[in-house]
Design a protein around this motif. Structure first.
Motif, PDB file in Angstrom:
ATOM      1  N   SER A 207       0.818  -1.206   0.000  1.00  0.00           N
ATOM      2  CA  SER A 207       0.000   0.000   0.000  1.00  0.00           C
ATOM      3  C   SER A 207       0.856   1.262   0.000  1.00  0.00           C
ATOM      4  N   VAL A 208       1.953   1.257   0.731  1.00  0.00           N
ATOM      5  CA  VAL A 208       2.852   2.422   0.733  1.00  0.00           C
ATOM      6  C   VAL A 208       3.656   2.466  -0.567  1.00  0.00           C
ATOM      7  N   PHE A 209       4.063   1.308  -1.064  1.00  0.00           N
ATOM      8  CA  PHE A 209       4.842   1.235  -2.304  1.00  0.00           C
ATOM      9  C   PHE A 209       4.022   1.708  -3.507  1.00  0.00           C
ATOM     10  N   ALA A 210       2.717   1.475  -3.481  1.00  0.00           N
ATOM     11  CA  ALA A 210       1.865   1.887  -4.601  1.00  0.00           C
ATOM     12  C   ALA A 210       1.936   3.392  -4.828  1.00  0.00           C
ATOM     13  N   MET A 211       2.116   4.155  -3.768  1.00  0.00           N
ATOM     14  CA  MET A 211       2.237   5.613  -3.913  1.00  0.00           C
ATOM     15  C   MET A 211       3.531   6.001  -4.624  1.00  0.00           C
ATOM     16  N   SER A 212       4.531   5.130  -4.598  1.00  0.00           N
ATOM     17  CA  SER A 212       5.822   5.429  -5.222  1.00  0.00           C
ATOM     18  C   SER A 212       5.917   4.923  -6.659  1.00  0.00           C
ATOM     19  N   LEU A 213       4.911   4.207  -7.134  1.00  0.00           N
ATOM     20  CA  LEU A 213       4.999   3.623  -8.476  1.00  0.00           C
ATOM     21  C   LEU A 213       5.227   4.645  -9.591  1.00  0.00           C
ATOM     22  N   PRO A 214       4.528   5.779  -9.617  1.00  0.00           N
ATOM     23  CA  PRO A 214       4.819   6.747 -10.688  1.00  0.00           C
ATOM     24  C   PRO A 214       6.275   7.235 -10.663  1.00  0.00           C
ATOM     25  N   THR A 215       6.793   7.495  -9.484  1.00  0.00           N
ATOM     26  CA  THR A 215       8.191   7.918  -9.358  1.00  0.00           C
ATOM     27  C   THR A 215       9.129   6.802  -9.798  1.00  0.00           C
ATOM     28  N   LEU A 216       8.810   5.579  -9.434  1.00  0.00           N
ATOM     29  CA  LEU A 216       9.624   4.422  -9.823  1.00  0.00           C
ATOM     30  C   LEU A 216       9.686   4.297 -11.339  1.00  0.00           C
ATOM     31  N   ILE A 217       8.550   4.441 -11.991  1.00  0.00           N
ATOM     32  CA  ILE A 217       8.505   4.323 -13.458  1.00  0.00           C
ATOM     33  C   ILE A 217       9.331   5.432 -14.107  1.00  0.00           C
ATOM     34  N   VAL A 218       9.172   6.660 -13.625  1.00  0.00           N
ATOM     35  CA  VAL A 218       9.944   7.783 -14.175  1.00  0.00           C
ATOM     36  C   VAL A 218      11.439   7.552 -13.978  1.00  0.00           C
ATOM     37  N   CYS A 219      11.832   7.067 -12.808  1.00  0.00           N
ATOM     38  CA  CYS A 219      13.259   6.824 -12.535  1.00  0.00           C
ATOM     39  C   CYS A 219      13.827   5.739 -13.438  1.00  0.00           C
ATOM     40  N   LEU A 220      13.060   4.691 -13.683  1.00  0.00           N
ATOM     41  CA  LEU A 220      13.535   3.620 -14.565  1.00  0.00           C
ATOM     42  C   LEU A 220      13.676   4.107 -16.002  1.00  0.00           C
ATOM     43  N   VAL A 221      12.686   4.861 -16.489  1.00  0.00           N
ATOM     44  CA  VAL A 221      12.762   5.410 -17.850  1.00  0.00           C
ATOM     45  C   VAL A 221      13.925   6.399 -17.943  1.00  0.00           C
ATOM     46  N   ALA A 222      14.069   7.247 -16.938  1.00  0.00           N
ATOM     47  CA  ALA A 222      15.176   8.209 -16.927  1.00  0.00           C
ATOM     48  C   ALA A 222      16.518   7.494 -16.938  1.00  0.00           C
ATOM     49  N   GLY A 223      16.634   6.407 -16.187  1.00  0.00           N
ATOM     50  CA  GLY A 223      17.878   5.642 -16.168  1.00  0.00           C
ATOM     51  C   GLY A 223      18.234   5.102 -17.539  1.00  0.00           C
ATOM     52  N   VAL A 224      17.240   4.611 -18.261  1.00  0.00           N
ATOM     53  CA  VAL A 224      17.479   4.104 -19.621  1.00  0.00           C
ATOM     54  C   VAL A 224      17.919   5.239 -20.539  1.00  0.00           C
ATOM     55  N   VAL A 225      17.235   6.375 -20.465  1.00  0.00           N
ATOM     56  CA  VAL A 225      17.589   7.530 -21.305  1.00  0.00           C
ATOM     57  C   VAL A 225      18.995   8.024 -20.967  1.00  0.00           C
ATOM     58  N   ILE A 226      19.300   8.120 -19.687  1.00  0.00           N
ATOM     59  CA  ILE A 226      20.618   8.603 -19.265  1.00  0.00           C
ATOM     60  C   ILE A 226      21.720   7.682 -19.768  1.00  0.00           C
ATOM     61  N   LEU A 227      21.513   6.381 -19.632  1.00  0.00           N
ATOM     62  CA  LEU A 227      22.545   5.439 -20.063  1.00  0.00           C
ATOM     63  C   LEU A 227      22.712   5.421 -21.578  1.00  0.00           C
ATOM     64  N   THR A 228      21.636   5.638 -22.333  1.00  0.00           N
ATOM     65  CA  THR A 228      21.770   5.663 -23.793  1.00  0.00           C
ATOM     66  C   THR A 228      22.398   6.958 -24.291  1.00  0.00           C
ATOM     67  N   LYS A 229      22.285   8.036 -23.543  1.00  0.00           N
ATOM     68  CA  LYS A 229      22.847   9.336 -23.940  1.00  0.00           C
ATOM     69  C   LYS A 229      24.148   9.659 -23.206  1.00  0.00           C
ATOM     70  N   TRP A 230      24.742   8.688 -22.556  1.00  0.00           N
ATOM     71  CA  TRP A 230      25.910   8.909 -21.700  1.00  0.00           C
ATOM     72  C   TRP A 230      27.047   9.592 -22.445  1.00  0.00           C
ATOM     73  N   ARG A 231      27.327   9.175 -23.666  1.00  0.00           N
ATOM     74  CA  ARG A 231      28.482   9.710 -24.402  1.00  0.00           C
ATOM     75  C   ARG A 231      28.309  11.167 -24.796  1.00  0.00           C
ATOM     76  N   GLN A 232      27.080  11.639 -24.915  1.00  0.00           N
ATOM     77  CA  GLN A 232      26.852  13.026 -25.318  1.00  0.00           C
ATOM     78  C   GLN A 232      27.174  14.011 -24.200  1.00  0.00           C
ATOM     79  N   ALA A 233      26.945  13.620 -22.973  1.00  0.00           N
ATOM     80  CA  ALA A 233      27.218  14.510 -21.835  1.00  0.00           C
ATOM     81  C   ALA A 233      27.471  13.648 -20.606  1.00  0.00           C
TER      82      ALA A 233
END
Length: 126
Positions: A15-41
């Protein structure tokens, strides 16, 4: 709610973790984007990864902390000590969230040069 058994603890965690799901999803997507763009910056990517990584850890730390604190708080005792524990736990989480936001702010400016930075147009230029 009796949180001494494992089923109740799992329900509390979910029940407490469910409140963090949107943040979790954003962090996972951001991690993928950051790792794919690592060489640019790479320097900005490092700070952004630190910020989103800390937010990802906090998505799990908050519900785990609640599950750990709940049985102790249900044992009874003085209300003042319970309020102090919840306040301290919340304060630590708030400070860690602030640290994550500082990492993200540093990521915005990391690797920029002063001379090459684009200046926003002023009102007089219109």
């Amino acid at each position: 709610m009796n949180t001494n058994n494992s089923t109740a603890q799992i329900q509390l965690f979910l029940s407490v973790f469910a409140m963090s799901l949107p943040t979790l999803i954003v962090c996972l997507v951001a991690g993928v984007v950051i790792l794919t763009k690592w060489r640019q910056a790479s320097s900005a990517s490092l700070w952004a990864l630190l910020g989103f990584g800390l937010l990802l850890v906090l998505c799990f730390a908050s519900p785990i902390g609640m599950v750990i604190l709940q049985p102790w708080l249900n044992q009874g005792g003085q209300l003042q000590s319970h309020v102090w524990v919840y306040s301290a736990f919340s304060m630590v989480l708030s400070v860690l969230h602030c640290v994550a936001y500082v990492f993200l702010l540093v990521a915005i400016f990391a690797g920029r040069s002063k001379a090459g930075a684009a200046m926003p147009p002023s009102i007089n230029d219109r």
